[in-house]
Design an enzyme around this catalytic site. Structure first.
Site, PDB file in Angstrom:
ATOM      1  N   ASP A  29      59.748  33.108  53.920  1.00 61.27           N
ATOM      2  CA  ASP A  29      59.320  32.503  52.649  1.00 61.27           C
ATOM      3  C   ASP A  29      57.807  32.413  52.581  1.00 61.27           C
ATOM      4  OD1 ASP A  29      61.917  32.279  51.986  1.00 61.27           O
ATOM      5  OD2 ASP A  29      62.065  30.101  52.259  1.00 61.27           O
ATOM      6  N   TYR A  86      40.101  40.402  37.410  1.00 58.60           N
ATOM      7  CA  TYR A  86      40.839  41.041  38.505  1.00 58.60           C
ATOM      8  C   TYR A  86      39.853  41.693  39.475  1.00 58.60           C
ATOM      9  CZ  TYR A  86      43.813  44.489  40.901  1.00 58.60           C
ATOM     10  OH  TYR A  86      44.449  45.251  41.843  1.00 58.60           O
ATOM     11  N   LYS A 132      39.174  41.013  43.545  1.00 61.52           N
ATOM     12  CA  LYS A 132      39.308  42.074  44.546  1.00 61.52           C
ATOM     13  C   LYS A 132      37.993  42.269  45.294  1.00 61.52           C
ATOM     14  CE  LYS A 132      43.566  43.327  44.509  1.00 61.52           C
ATOM     15  NZ  LYS A 132      44.376  42.973  45.695  1.00 61.52           N
TER      16      LYS A 132
HETATM   17  N1  LIG Z   1      49.019  49.331  41.431  1.00 54.79           N
HETATM   18  C1  LIG Z   1      47.715  49.632  41.392  1.00 54.79           C
HETATM   19  O1  LIG Z   1      47.240  50.366  40.532  1.00 54.79           O
HETATM   20  C2  LIG Z   1      46.804  49.032  42.427  1.00 54.79           C
HETATM   21  C3  LIG Z   1      45.534  49.563  42.570  1.00 54.79           C
HETATM   22  C4  LIG Z   1      44.671  49.030  43.518  1.00 54.79           C
HETATM   23  C5  LIG Z   1      45.073  47.965  44.278  1.00 54.79           C
HETATM   24  N2  LIG Z   1      46.306  47.423  44.117  1.00 54.79           N
HETATM   25  C6  LIG Z   1      46.680  46.267  44.938  1.00 54.79           C
HETATM   26  O2  LIG Z   1      47.737  46.598  45.787  1.00 54.79           O
HETATM   27  C7  LIG Z   1      48.524  45.456  46.052  1.00 54.79           C
HETATM   28  C8  LIG Z   1      50.001  45.787  45.857  1.00 54.79           C
HETATM   29  O3  LIG Z   1      50.215  46.135  44.509  1.00 54.79           O
HETATM   30  P1  LIG Z   1      51.467  46.985  43.996  1.00 54.79           P
HETATM   31  O4  LIG Z   1      50.908  48.104  43.231  1.00 54.79           O
HETATM   32  O5  LIG Z   1      52.404  47.232  45.076  1.00 54.79           O
HETATM   33  O6  LIG Z   1      52.083  45.980  42.933  1.00 54.79           O
HETATM   34  P2  LIG Z   1      53.435  45.124  42.928  1.00 54.79           P
HETATM   35  O7  LIG Z   1      54.570  45.952  43.298  1.00 54.79           O
HETATM   36  O8  LIG Z   1      53.410  44.414  41.636  1.00 54.79           O
HETATM   37  O9  LIG Z   1      53.159  44.063  44.087  1.00 54.79           O
HETATM   38  C9  LIG Z   1      52.480  42.874  43.903  1.00 54.79           C
HETATM   39  C10 LIG Z   1      53.086  41.862  44.841  1.00 54.79           C
HETATM   40  O10 LIG Z   1      52.400  40.624  44.766  1.00 54.79           O
HETATM   41  C11 LIG Z   1      53.357  39.614  44.909  1.00 54.79           C
HETATM   42  N3  LIG Z   1      52.913  38.338  44.407  1.00 54.79           N
HETATM   43  C12 LIG Z   1      52.362  38.058  43.213  1.00 54.79           C
HETATM   44  N4  LIG Z   1      52.132  36.728  43.125  1.00 54.79           N
HETATM   45  C13 LIG Z   1      52.559  36.175  44.278  1.00 54.79           C
HETATM   46  C14 LIG Z   1      52.575  34.855  44.796  1.00 54.79           C
HETATM   47  N5  LIG Z   1      52.124  33.802  44.113  1.00 54.79           N
HETATM   48  N6  LIG Z   1      53.070  34.654  46.027  1.00 54.79           N
HETATM   49  C15 LIG Z   1      53.552  35.688  46.748  1.00 54.79           C
HETATM   50  N7  LIG Z   1      53.547  36.957  46.311  1.00 54.79           N
HETATM   51  C16 LIG Z   1      53.057  37.199  45.089  1.00 54.79           C
HETATM   52  C17 LIG Z   1      54.549  40.129  44.161  1.00 54.79           C
HETATM   53  O11 LIG Z   1      55.692  39.430  44.602  1.00 54.79           O
HETATM   54  P3  LIG Z   1      56.926  39.031  43.604  1.00 54.79           P
HETATM   55  O12 LIG Z   1      57.905  40.137  43.737  1.00 54.79           O
HETATM   56  O13 LIG Z   1      57.396  37.744  44.177  1.00 54.79           O
HETATM   57  O14 LIG Z   1      56.336  38.897  42.259  1.00 54.79           O
HETATM   58  C18 LIG Z   1      54.538  41.583  44.583  1.00 54.79           C
HETATM   59  O15 LIG Z   1      55.207  41.735  45.810  1.00 54.79           O
HETATM   60  C19 LIG Z   1      47.991  44.370  45.149  1.00 54.79           C
HETATM   61  O16 LIG Z   1      47.137  43.535  45.910  1.00 54.79           O
HETATM   62  C20 LIG Z   1      47.195  45.112  44.116  1.00 54.79           C
HETATM   63  O17 LIG Z   1      46.134  44.329  43.618  1.00 54.79           O
HETATM   64  C21 LIG Z   1      47.188  47.954  43.212  1.00 54.79           C
END
Ligand SMILES: NC(=O)c1ccc[n+]([C@@H]2O[C@H](COP(=O)([O-])OP(=O)(O)OC[C@H]3O[C@@H](n4cnc5c(N)ncnc54)[C@H](OP(=O)(O)O)[C@@H]3O)[C@@H](O)[C@H]2O)c1
Ligand SMILES: Cc1cc2nc3c(=O)[nH]c(=O)nc-3n(C[C@H](O)[C@H](O)[C@H](O)COP(=O)(O)OP(=O)(O)OC[C@H]3O[C@@H](n4cnc5c(N)ncnc54)[C@H](O)[C@@H]3O)c2cc1C
Lengths: 449, 250
Positions: free
Chosen positions: B65, B156, B160
């Site tokens: 958790d 955002y 970051k």
């Molecule tokens: N996608 C892109 O274009 C991109 C680009 C650059 C960097 N990133 C970074 O890469 C990382 C992963 O992103 P992703 O693309 O895999 O997106 P994603 O699938 O939406 O993953 C985001 C995660 O953050 C979790 N989260 C959000 N709020 C939370 C909280 N209060 N407590 C615990 N968990 C929480 C979500 O969990 P829940 O399932 O519980 O909501 C989800 O597992 C992020 O840090 C993002 O900023 C993404």
């Protein structure tokens, strides 16, 4: 106590340990009886390639200062030493007495403790076996704080043999008595021959080794096709006084071992690349005589050509390298050949390849050598190396062979179990003497030992 | 332990339901046959599905958790994880609504709390664990959005930028303790986070990010861009005068 980053000779998987340099038994004993939560392991000269002599987050006992020569019996002949002494220093002390070590690995920069813990082998394995066979007795400090005196025939032969090859996981070897061999000179009479391909090489080793005390082949793994496995075999025996040049006969036991160059601390990128490794392979083959007999060579020429370049491992750059050494049983020539072919075809080029035919195995459950063919290759870490080595593991397991723990840095617990069928015998002894798992290393964590 | 060729035995995903984190776990499952994965995430159907999918991929998957907003719990977050953590992936994050994020206090606070504060407090816990273990690799998923703030999503981007700086510094601090930090700066990744948005140039996939991460950990790198060409692009963008930068369609 200082926290330092340690790695093995291959320079891979560094981790941080607290280093203790014990100078008395009380310090050693308290390191074992009042360990931290992540345990303790002994370290010698760190010439293992992988992770057995480091203990991330825990303590490492650096025994290289624990290095006295305690007693020499020139008649037996035996020597009693503290386990941190290097084979180099021991040899230099014994040679003037006309005495020689029973087993000398490919570098003299290893401790006696490390030689026991890895049950090391040398070029004479087919005649004299591995290091443990020449240990008359040893004093082992256990995690309980007790010191037990072990012999192969004594009250606890299981613990004696589990300690040989046991990678430091049964206790700290404090002192040991080793059997020596009388020699007339510090030189060797050497026959050299080149073989054009792998089949000829294996045939020559199988038929000719019995005539020599020492035998090894340097081996080209980079040339494919009909020249696959072309090699240079060097075999020899300890020289007698009359073998020497008349000018040297008055001081036959002299031992000159130069250290010529050192390699600067970590080159930015690997100086060993495919081209340089190929060139090295070709050169090694070309510079060897097609056939030469009766040449007199000194210790460094014959045993340790690499010791002349100190710290040559740094040539591999910051990513380090994997040494892969395996053995397959005598009858598994086909598996051996497949493994060599897989390496040659992989595009991963090794510049140092040593091939040898082992003699009988030791009674130690984790000892590496078994009657059969062993090959050691040095492979810089590059993409795809994991797949190649996993493939080689599978070939080796299938053939009933194994890899050498003193060289390993990447195999898995499941594979290890298939390679060492007597693993449980070892673990039973280990659990008896170390029920709380005080003796621990990165290797023991990685391999679940 | 992680082996000489970068294959871990135990992987921790902070943000265990993240598409990118799960792709990293699947990529590691290919090189580490008996991989154990701890998925730290908020309980719920998404976490259950993630555990099931990794189990199906041959891993031993265990849920933990974790809420990024519950910073009070972060100090003891890892106490129950008794096995050494070989590689930890800091993947949780929110993209949020970029206009609300700079105009509404609550929206801004949430982005800052999850992406920056939560990343720092969990980073402290991870750092403590690495120091105790004497080894361990932390993979921090930063973003090119943090390299040069843009009008379109600067809140955002600012979170970051902060977490990127923290993890870069953490990497320096952990060196002498046997630890390593890899800061990963992806461009636009097709994932749940960006679902429904127009893809930016050089858009990539979670799988491509995962491959790059596994290679970079094996090679001991400390910072990568995905795709790799993003590095040169960002280096160019960083040096553009603001008057020019603001007119770019990025
Ligand atoms: N996608 C892109 O274009 C991109 C680009 C650059 C960097 N990133 C970074 O890469 C990382 C992963 O992103 P992703 O693309 O895999 O997106 P994603 O699938 O939406 O993953 C985001 C995660 O953050 C979790 N989260 C959000 N709020 C939370 C909280 N209060 N407590 C615990 N968990 C929480 C979500 O969990 P829940 O399932 O519980 O909501 C989800 O597992 C992020 O840090 C993002 O900023 C993404
Ligand atoms: C260039 C080169 C060539 C080599 N050639 C050969 C060869 O031909 N044949 C061969 O067999 N090996 C060879 N090796 C491997 C080497 O012999 C072994 O790895 C040996 O164990 C290294 O000894 P060390 O003192 O450096 O021990 P370390 O590498 O420091 O430690 C190795 C193991 O020994 C244990 N240990 C050390 N001291 C003690 C002690 N006092 N009590 C209990 N455990 C202890 C450690 O815990 C660890 O598990 C070679 C290595 C190199 C670098």
């Amino acid at each position: 106590m200082t926290r330092s980053i340690l790695s093995g000779w291959g320079g891979t998987s560094p981790s941080a340990s607290d280093i203790v340099r014990p100078t008395d038994l009380a310090t050693l004993r308290s390191a074992l009886t009042t360990p931290g939560p992540r345990g303790v392991i002994a370290r010698g000269l760190g010439r293992s390639y992988g992770d057995p002599a480091q203990n991330a987050g825990g303590s490492v006992l650096d025994l290289t200062g624990w290095d006295a020569i305690l007693d020499v019996d020139v008649h037996a002949p035996t020597v009693r030493v503290q386990a941190g002494i290097s084979l180099d220093r021991l040899l230099r002390a014994m040679l003037p007495l006309g005495l020689w070590l029973p087993v000398v690995p490919g570098t003299r920069q290893v401790t006696v403790g490390g030689a026991i813990a890895a049950d090391v082998h040398g070029k004479n394995h087919h005649v004299h076996g591995s290091f443990g066979r020449h240990v008359v007795s040893m004093d082992l400090l256990l995690p309980s704080g007790d010191v037990v005196s072990l012999t192969p025939e004594g009250d606890d032969p299981d613990l004696f043999w589990a300690t040989c090859g046991g990678m430091g996981l049964t206790g700290i070897v404090l002192a040991t008595t080793i059997r020596l061999q009388p020699v007339e000179t510090s030189s060797f009479v050497v026959d050299t021959e080149r073989t054009p391909d792998l089949a000829t090489l294996l045939e020559r080793l199988a038929s000719g080794d019995d005539a020599y005390t020492y035998s090894v082949a340097w081996f080209d793994t980079s040339t494919r096709g009909p020249s696959l496995g072309r090699s240079v075999i060097t075999r020899g025996r300890s020289a007698r006084v009359e073998d020497l040049d008349p000018s040297r006969r008055s001081h036959p036991l002299d031992f000159a071992a130069p250290q010529r160059g050192r390699v600067p601390f970590i080159l930015p990128t690997s100086a060993v690349n495919r081209l340089s490794a190929r060139a090295f392979n070709a050169l090694w083959y070309a510079k060897a005589p097609r056939h030469r007999t009766g040449e007199v060579q000194d210790i460094t020429q014959f045993f340790h050509p690499l010791d002349v370049v100190g710290d040559w491992n740094r040539l591999y750059g910051p990513r380090g390298f994997c040494q892969y050494q395996f053995v397959v049983p005598d009858a598994e020539v086909a598996a051996f050949t497949s493994a060599v072919e897989a390496i040659a075809a992989s595009g991963h080029v090794s510049s140092l390849n040593v091939l040898k035919r082992f003699g009988p195995a030791s009674p130690a459950p984790l000892s590496f050598p078994m009657p059969g063919w062993t090959l050691a290759v040095d492979l810089p870490v590059r993409p795809g190396l994991d797949a190649l080595l996993d493939h080689l593991d599978a070939l080796v397991v299938e053939a009933g062979g194994r890899v050498y723990l003193a060289k390993d840095s990447r195999t898995s617990p499941a594979t290890l179990r298939r390679m060492y069928p007597r693993l449980d015998e070892f673990l039973t002894v280990r659990r008896r003497v170390d029920p709380h798992g005080v003796l621990r290393s990165d290797l023991s964590r990685r391999l679940d030992l | 332990m992680i082996n000489a060729l970068g294959a871990p035995q135990h992987l921790l995903l902070l943000g265990g339901t993240s598409d990118i984190a799960l792709a990293i776990a699947r990529e590691y499952a290919r090189v580490s046959p008996a991989l154990r994965v701890t998925l730290a995430a908020r309980p719920g159907a998404r976490r259950d599905a993630a555990v099931a999918s990794l189990t199906a991929a041959g891993c031993t998957a265990v849920a933990l958790d974790f809420d990024a907003l519950d910073t009070a719990a972060h100090g003891t977050l890892l106490d129950g994880v008794t096995v050494d953590i070989d590689v930890a992936v800091v993947a949780f994050g929110l993209l949020g609504d970029p206009e609300q994020a700079w105009t509404e206090v609550e929206a801004a606070r949430e982005l800052a709390a999850v992406n920056y504060v939560g990343a720092v407090t969990t980073g402290v816990a991870l750092g403590a664990r690495v120091r105790a273990q004497g080894h361990g690799v932390i993979v921090a998923l930063s973003s090119v959005a943090g390299e040069r703030p843009r009008r379109s999503n600067f809140v955002y981007g600012s979170t970051k930028a902060g977490m990127d700086a923290f993890y870069t510094g953490l990497g320096e601090a952990l060196r002498e303790h046997g630890g390593r930090v890899l800061v990963v700066r992806p461009g636009f990744v097709h994932s749940r986070m960006t679902e429904g948005l127009d893809a930016a140039p050089l858009a990539t996939t979670p799988e491509a990010v995962a491959q790059a991460v596994v290679e970079a950990v094996r090679d001991g790198k400390e910072q990568i861009w995905v795709p790799g060409t993003m590095r040169a692009v960002m280096s160019g963008l960083r040096h553009l005068p603001r008057s020019v930068f603001r007119r770019l369609p990025v």
